[in-house]
Structure formats: C-alpha cells, structure tokens
Scaffold this motif. Structure first.
Motif, PDB file in Angstrom:
ATOM      1  N   VAL A  90       0.841  -1.207   0.000  1.00  0.00           N
ATOM      2  CA  VAL A  90       0.000   0.000   0.000  1.00  0.00           C
ATOM      3  C   VAL A  90       0.875   1.255   0.000  1.00  0.00           C
ATOM      4  O   VAL A  90       0.484   2.295  -0.557  1.00  0.00           O
ATOM      5  N   GLU A  91       2.060   1.201   0.606  1.00  0.00           N
ATOM      6  CA  GLU A  91       2.965   2.349   0.578  1.00  0.00           C
ATOM      7  C   GLU A  91       3.425   2.632  -0.850  1.00  0.00           C
ATOM      8  O   GLU A  91       3.500   3.792  -1.285  1.00  0.00           O
ATOM      9  N   ARG A  92       3.700   1.572  -1.591  1.00  0.00           N
ATOM     10  CA  ARG A  92       4.111   1.729  -2.992  1.00  0.00           C
ATOM     11  C   ARG A  92       2.955   2.251  -3.834  1.00  0.00           C
ATOM     12  O   ARG A  92       3.143   3.073  -4.734  1.00  0.00           O
ATOM     13  N   LEU A  93       1.746   1.782  -3.530  1.00  0.00           N
ATOM     14  CA  LEU A  93       0.557   2.266  -4.242  1.00  0.00           C
ATOM     15  C   LEU A  93       0.349   3.748  -3.972  1.00  0.00           C
ATOM     16  O   LEU A  93       0.060   4.528  -4.893  1.00  0.00           O
ATOM     17  N   ARG A  94       0.505   4.156  -2.702  1.00  0.00           N
ATOM     18  CA  ARG A  94       0.325   5.563  -2.358  1.00  0.00           C
ATOM     19  C   ARG A  94       1.364   6.435  -3.062  1.00  0.00           C
ATOM     20  O   ARG A  94       1.028   7.513  -3.589  1.00  0.00           O
ATOM     21  N   ALA A  95       2.595   5.963  -3.100  1.00  0.00           N
ATOM     22  CA  ALA A  95       3.645   6.724  -3.795  1.00  0.00           C
ATOM     23  C   ALA A  95       3.342   6.825  -5.286  1.00  0.00           C
ATOM     24  O   ALA A  95       3.541   7.876  -5.908  1.00  0.00           O
ATOM     25  N   GLY A  96       2.838   5.733  -5.868  1.00  0.00           N
ATOM     26  CA  GLY A  96       2.466   5.761  -7.276  1.00  0.00           C
ATOM     27  C   GLY A  96       1.327   6.722  -7.546  1.00  0.00           C
ATOM     28  O   GLY A  96       1.306   7.408  -8.576  1.00  0.00           O
ATOM     29  N   GLY A  97       0.379   6.791  -6.634  1.00  0.00           N
ATOM     30  CA  GLY A  97      -0.723   7.726  -6.791  1.00  0.00           C
ATOM     31  C   GLY A  97      -0.257   9.165  -6.761  1.00  0.00           C
ATOM     32  O   GLY A  97      -0.726  10.009  -7.551  1.00  0.00           O
ATOM     33  N   GLU A  98       0.676   9.473  -5.874  1.00  0.00           N
ATOM     34  CA  GLU A  98       1.211  10.833  -5.806  1.00  0.00           C
ATOM     35  C   GLU A  98       1.944  11.194  -7.087  1.00  0.00           C
ATOM     36  O   GLU A  98       1.858  12.313  -7.590  1.00  0.00           O
ATOM     37  N   ARG A  99       2.643  10.208  -7.641  1.00  0.00           N
ATOM     38  CA  ARG A  99       3.427  10.449  -8.858  1.00  0.00           C
ATOM     39  C   ARG A  99       2.541  10.587 -10.086  1.00  0.00           C
ATOM     40  O   ARG A  99       2.841  11.383 -10.996  1.00  0.00           O
ATOM     41  N   LEU A 100       1.444   9.813 -10.126  1.00  0.00           N
ATOM     42  CA  LEU A 100       0.622   9.754 -11.341  1.00  0.00           C
ATOM     43  C   LEU A 100      -0.740  10.427 -11.168  1.00  0.00           C
ATOM     44  O   LEU A 100      -1.637  10.267 -11.997  1.00  0.00           O
ATOM     45  N   ALA A 101      -0.915  11.173 -10.087  1.00  0.00           N
ATOM     46  CA  ALA A 101      -2.055  12.085  -9.912  1.00  0.00           C
ATOM     47  C   ALA A 101      -3.393  11.384  -9.684  1.00  0.00           C
ATOM     48  O   ALA A 101      -4.398  11.740 -10.287  1.00  0.00           O
ATOM     49  N   PHE A 102      -3.384  10.362  -8.833  1.00  0.00           N
ATOM     50  CA  PHE A 102      -4.673   9.861  -8.339  1.00  0.00           C
ATOM     51  C   PHE A 102      -4.543   9.632  -6.833  1.00  0.00           C
ATOM     52  O   PHE A 102      -3.480   9.273  -6.323  1.00  0.00           O
TER      53      PHE A 102
END
Length: 311
Positions: A135-147
């Motif tokens: 989930v930490e990786r998912l959250r970081a991906g969301g910040e990077r890709l704007a969701f």
C-alpha cells in the motif's frame, strides 16, 4: 450494476472514477468497508464507483491448493457488489501473464484508466509480481501519477481481525454459526438442482441435489439447518453434506430437504444459507434407524430455523 470483463472495457463517460481494489472473496465486513468508502466518495463527487476483482482466484495460478478455495464464486461476488450499491464491476482474468506483471506496471495500468480520481484498498492489499507491491508503494504511485489513494484500516469483530482466511477455516470445520459472525450473513452455497438417485424420496424425505462450483468451499460433512432461497423466496431446510455412508461410500453430495414444500425443482438455481450444524455425518446399521434420525434432524432444523430469520 454494469459488469465489464476486462479493464480495457472500462470507458470514460465524463464522470470521475473511484476504484475499489482487491480480490474481495467472501465480501466480508472488511471488504464491505472498502466498497462503502469507494461508493461514498463517488457519490460525493457525482462520480462512478467501480470495484475490481479477479477470476479465477489468484491463488489458483500462483500456488494451487489441493482443496477448493472460494468463499464466493464470481457470480455470487457480483451479486453482493450490486447489493452494496456499486456502480460497476470489472472482472479481470488472472493468468500467467498477469501474474508476471510488475507492481510498477500495475500502478501504471491503473493510472491509464480514463477519469481515475481515486483508489481504495485495505491495509493488507498487495499486488504485482511476487506480491511486490504494498500500500505504501501504491500511495507513492498515486502521488506520482495524480490519483488519490485511500487505505482502509482492518475491521475487527468481537476483537478478532476479519479475514477470508479465518472464514475459510471456520467453514471447512463446519462452524457455520461462527462464520456468520465474521461474514455478517450466513454462509451461502448456490448451484443448479440436478437429478439424483431419488433415494431420499423413497425414504420419505425428497431432496434437492445441488451441483456446486468445483472450487467453492463446502462446510464439513454433516447435517445442517439452512434456509433455501429459490426465486427470491426462502424455505427452511435440513441439508446433508456427505457421501451417504449408510449405503456405502459414494461421491460427496449436497442435498437439501425443504420443509413443507412440494414441487419440482430440477433445473432451478438454489442457494443454501447455512445457519447451524446439527450433527456429524453418521453410518447407520439399518435403514429404519436412518429414517428415525432423519425425522429427528428435520424436527431439530424446524426448531432452530424458527428462531433465525432467513438471510
């Protein structure tokens, strides 16, 4: 609820998309919290609530267990999603290609969904090859890709963490009352009513024999009090799961004797909602002894179900 078979079929209709991520086998209270939060976020933004699930179960591809694994078939899962008010469900085929998809690529696939505004997942959600995504990786991906990413904390019932693993163990042990506590509803098994040997009818207890999905977990062998749901109606029933040992070991059967019912059920879809396990499966020395016990089972089932509401 719209059902889409493949992520590529999720088209943009101008509304923001809020996506619930997970397998959701069982659709237990922890899963329901993820789905509810997704639906509420979509409603607040005049958006679209979408749940993503997989078929077959990923474990069937990653490390197939020898026994059935499903608490809910895909059909049962979709019906539960609809009952919880989800706007759409996307069923993704889990195969070797998807198994080898990296966590980063999975995040990119999510970001490519037109109109994606937010995703919701439980705190134990993992994804990607070898479950490398957290989930930490998912959250970081969301910040990077704007969701936006919202992580839902675990749900406890009576101080115990609710999980599909726990519920599977309880069902396999025949502890259907305990499974009800952690599912939030009686454990259900559905299937077509098929032709049997009509042995129950000759004994005075006609039964509906269910053909069940081969990967669906059945409660332990024994006799159960259950509700049978047919075309939206509930009928009390005494249900046998077993091999009819009095007549020699046979194949495992799921047979429901509907109380106060007379009719032809062949070819119909039926769902059994297990309430209480009445006893173990037993072999009897004589058929009259079996019939006497069946009479006691039916009386006990009637008594038990008189105290429990269907569904």
């Amino acid at each position: 609820m719209e059902v889409l078979w493949g992520l590529e079929h999720l088209r943009h209709d101008g509304r923001p998309v809020y996506l619930a991520l997970g397998m959701f086998d069982g659709v237990h209270p922890g899963h329901q919290e993820v789905l509810t939060r997704t639906r509420e976020a979509a409603a607040a933004s005049s958006g679209r609530s979408v749940v993503l699930t997989f078929d077959p179960h990923p474990q069937r591809v990653i490390a197939p267990p020898p026994e059935p694994i499903l608490l809910t078939t895909i059909e049962e899962r979709l019906a539960l999603f609809e009952s919880l008010g989800m706007g759409a469900a996307v069923v993704i085929r889990f195969d070797e290609r998807l198994r080898e998809t990296s966590a980063d690529r999975w995040i990119e696939m999510l970001a490519d969904i037109p109109g994606l505004s937010g995703v919701f997942a439980s705190s134990d959600y993992t994804f990607g090859r070898d479950r490398g995504g957290t989930v930490e990786r998912l959250r970081a991906g969301g910040e990077r890709l704007a969701f936006a990413v919202t992580i839902i904390p675990p749900v406890h019932v009576l101080g115990t963490l609710v999980s599909s693993t726990l519920i599977r163990r309880l069902v396999r042990m025949g502890q259907v009352e305990e499974a009800t506590v952690f599912l939030g509803r009686p454990y259900g098994v559905s299937g077509h009513v098929v032709e049997g040997e009509r042995r129950g009818r000759t004994l005075g207890f006609p039964t509906a024999n269910l053909s069940v999905h081969p990967d669906k977990i059945l409660p332990a062998k024994g006799i159960y009090a259950a509700w049978t749901r047919l075309e939206g109606r509930e009928n009390p029933a005494a249900v046998s799961i077993g091999t009819r040992p009095t007549f020699g070991q046979g194949t495992l059967l799921v047979e429901a004797h509907l109380l106060d019912f007379d009719g032809d059920l062949y070819g119909q879809n039926a769902e059994l909602l297990f309430v209480v396990r009445l006893r173990d499966e037993m072999a009897f020395r004589t058929v009259p002894e079996l019939v006497q016990q069946m009479e006691r089972d039916v009386a006990k089932a009637r008594e038990v179900l008189g105290r429990f509401r269907a569904g």
